[in-house]
Design an enzyme around this catalytic site. Structure first.
Site, PDB file in Angstrom:
ATOM      1  CD  GLU A  84      -5.888 -19.881  -6.708  1.00 31.49           C
ATOM      2  OE1 GLU A  84      -4.856 -19.821  -7.772  1.00 31.49           O
ATOM      3  OE2 GLU A  84      -7.026 -18.601  -7.477  1.00 31.49           O
ATOM      4  CB  CYS A 144      -1.540 -15.555   2.136  1.00 30.31           C
ATOM      5  SG  CYS A 144      -2.560 -14.016   0.836  1.00 30.31           S
ATOM      6  CB  CYS A 174     -11.726  -9.634  -6.420  1.00 32.28           C
ATOM      7  SG  CYS A 174     -11.705  -8.308  -5.718  1.00 32.28           S
ATOM      8  CB  CYS A 190      -7.167  -3.920  -9.683  1.00 28.55           C
ATOM      9  SG  CYS A 190      -7.780  -3.872  -7.433  1.00 28.55           S
ATOM     10  CB  CYS A 227      -5.292  -8.025  -9.392  1.00 24.05           C
ATOM     11  SG  CYS A 227      -5.846  -9.699  -8.242  1.00 24.05           S
ATOM     12  N   GLY A 240     -10.247 -11.253  -3.700  1.00 23.13           N
ATOM     13  CA  GLY A 240     -11.058 -10.349  -2.786  1.00 23.13           C
ATOM     14  C   GLY A 240     -10.414  -9.313  -1.810  1.00 23.13           C
ATOM     15  CG  LEU A 298      -1.427   3.917  -1.268  1.00 25.33           C
ATOM     16  CD1 LEU A 298      -0.181   4.902  -0.967  1.00 25.33           C
ATOM     17  CD2 LEU A 298      -2.254   5.045  -1.028  1.00 25.33           C
ATOM     18  CB  CYS A 340       0.738 -10.136  -4.478  1.00 28.58           C
ATOM     19  SG  CYS A 340       1.086 -10.307  -2.706  1.00 28.58           S
TER      20      CYS A 340
HETATM   21  S1  SF4 Z   1      -6.742  -6.643  -5.878  1.00 23.86           S
HETATM   22 FE1  SF4 Z   1      -7.619  -7.282  -4.966  1.00 23.86          FE
HETATM   23  S2  SF4 Z   1      -9.011  -5.763  -4.575  1.00 23.86           S
HETATM   24 FE2  SF4 Z   1      -8.020  -5.429  -6.466  1.00 23.86          FE
HETATM   25  S3  SF4 Z   1      -9.339  -7.077  -7.486  1.00 23.86           S
HETATM   26 FE3  SF4 Z   1      -7.516  -7.567  -7.255  1.00 23.86          FE
HETATM   27  S4  SF4 Z   1      -8.470  -9.119  -5.570  1.00 23.86           S
HETATM   28 FE4  SF4 Z   1     -10.179  -7.750  -5.727  1.00 23.86          FE
END
Ligand code: SF4
Length: 378
Positions: free
Chosen positions: A109, A122, A129, A133, A136, A182, A238, A360
């Protein structure tokens, strides 16, 4: 990508490219080696490099400055466009999200964000990934695979062509951010190679000073990046002001806790150029990490390391089925003011492309259209 004829594998040239050579991922020197191996003069490599990266052509057939016999051989033995566009979504705010598939059917993407002074692309560095997190959506895919340098560069070429037309110079210039799917620092070599290819003056000419890469905190690579003279800018995500909460939100913190991460950032600071700052990103999750006390903790943490840095506050983007909600704008603003009152430069990032799931934390290779999305299936 052609499937006929003899294929010269990257391995035979001392390069690792499978299943055929993606010329978009070769440096100018590597391209010369490849072209000479075909018995062609070196200036053909310069023509091809300009065709791919300056004219942004996505097929050899369009490189009409090359003899047709050579175009045929190149088509048989290599490729310049390996990503296939599955879907394209256009937000009401002009942001565009592309969902590609690689030759082996992995999702990729990319997001194009038009801005008043300069556009931002971006790009993704991995399909899926491996980090987990919790805020995400990409994390839910797991790691499918690392992208090649060619697949990274292709994303940028495609987005520019889509926004402005094939080969048309972007009117406002282009910033790149490695903040898509990623963890870029887990695909470090391909990332750095792609950035170098895109910096070539005879090609895209997007200099590293226009590129920012964001890491969840892969400490050894932060130090490695610092040692690269023409490196891009660094951003570190962070998401929490203490180890206890960060362990929960970003499990990579258990491997490299805040003390090690910020010590590496302090080391990285020595590589900063005049007027350059590193960036800390802080996703704002309602009632999780957005309290006044957490703002004070974050300011104290950063002040302890006395870093030349700024903080970008990123309101979380609703991403079902994740159990988080965006902090209300007033909460984000109060958080920002507390940071500023303690001497930390803090900014609120305006969310873009929320309606097309391009913001994001929302990238999850979803191809079904949300009702407010416009989708063009190619
Ligand atoms: S925030 Fe970034 S590093 Fe964390 S799981 Fe999502 S894509 Fe991966």
């Amino acid at each position: 990508m052609a499937n006929t004829g003899v294929r010269i594998k990257g391995k035979e040239l001392g390069m690792e490219f499978e299943p055929s050579i993606n010329l978009t991922g070769l440096t100018a020197n590597e391209l010369t080696t490849f072209v000479c191996s075909l018995g062609e003069p070196a200036y053909r490599a310069r023509q091809i490099f300009a065709g791919v990266h300056d004219r942004r052509l996505r097929s050899f057939a369009d490189m009409t400055d090359l003899p047709s016999e050579l175009r045929g051989r190149l088509t048989d033995q290599s490729a310049v466009a390996t990503l296939k566009v599955e879907s394209r979504y256009v937000s009401t705010d002009g942001t565009r999200r592309y969902l590609f598939k690689t030759h082996d059917n992995r999702p990729v993407e990319t997001v194009f964000i038009p801005e008043e002074r300069r556009d931002t692309i971006c790009f993704s560095s991995q399909s899926g990934c491996p980090l987990q997190c919790t805020f995400c959506l990409t994390a839910q895919l797991g790691l499918l695979r690392n992208l090649t340098a060619g697949e990274i560069v292709e994303q940028v070429i495609f987005a520019l062509n889509d926004a402005y037309g094939v080969g048309v110079k972007p009117p406002r210039g282009t910033n790149l951010v490695g903040m898509g799917a990623g963890e870029p620092f887990l695909n470090f070599d391909a990332l750095i190679k792609a950035i170098r290819i895109m910096a070539e003056p005879s090609g895209l000419h997007i200099v590293p000073n226009r590129v920012t890469v964001s890491t969840a905190g892969i400490v050894p690579r932060i130090l490695e990046l610092a040692a690269i003279p023409d490196r891009p800018h660094l951003a570190v995500s962070l998401a929490a002001p203490n180890d206890e909460l960060r362990d929960e939100l970003m499990p990579i913190n258990k491997k490299w806790p805040l003390r090690e991460l910020l010590s590496a950032c302090k080391e990285f600071e020595r590589s900063l150029r005049p007027n350059e700052r590193m960036t800390f990103e802080y996703v704002m999750l309602a009632d999780v990490n957005d309290a006044d006390e957490q703002a004070r903790q974050l300011a104290n943490l950063l002040n302890r390391y006395d870093l030349r840095a700024k903080v970008n506050l990123i309101p979380h983007n609703q991403a079902e089925p994740l159990p988080y909600h965006p902090s209300p704008p007033a909460r984000v603003e109060t958080f920002r003011e507390i940071l500023e009152s303690k001497g930390i430069h803090a900014f609120v990032r305006r969310p873009r492309g929320r309606d097309i799931l391009a913001a994001c934390g929302q990238l999850a290779a979803r191809s079904q259209a949300h009702p407010s999305q416009q989708s063009d299936n190619f």
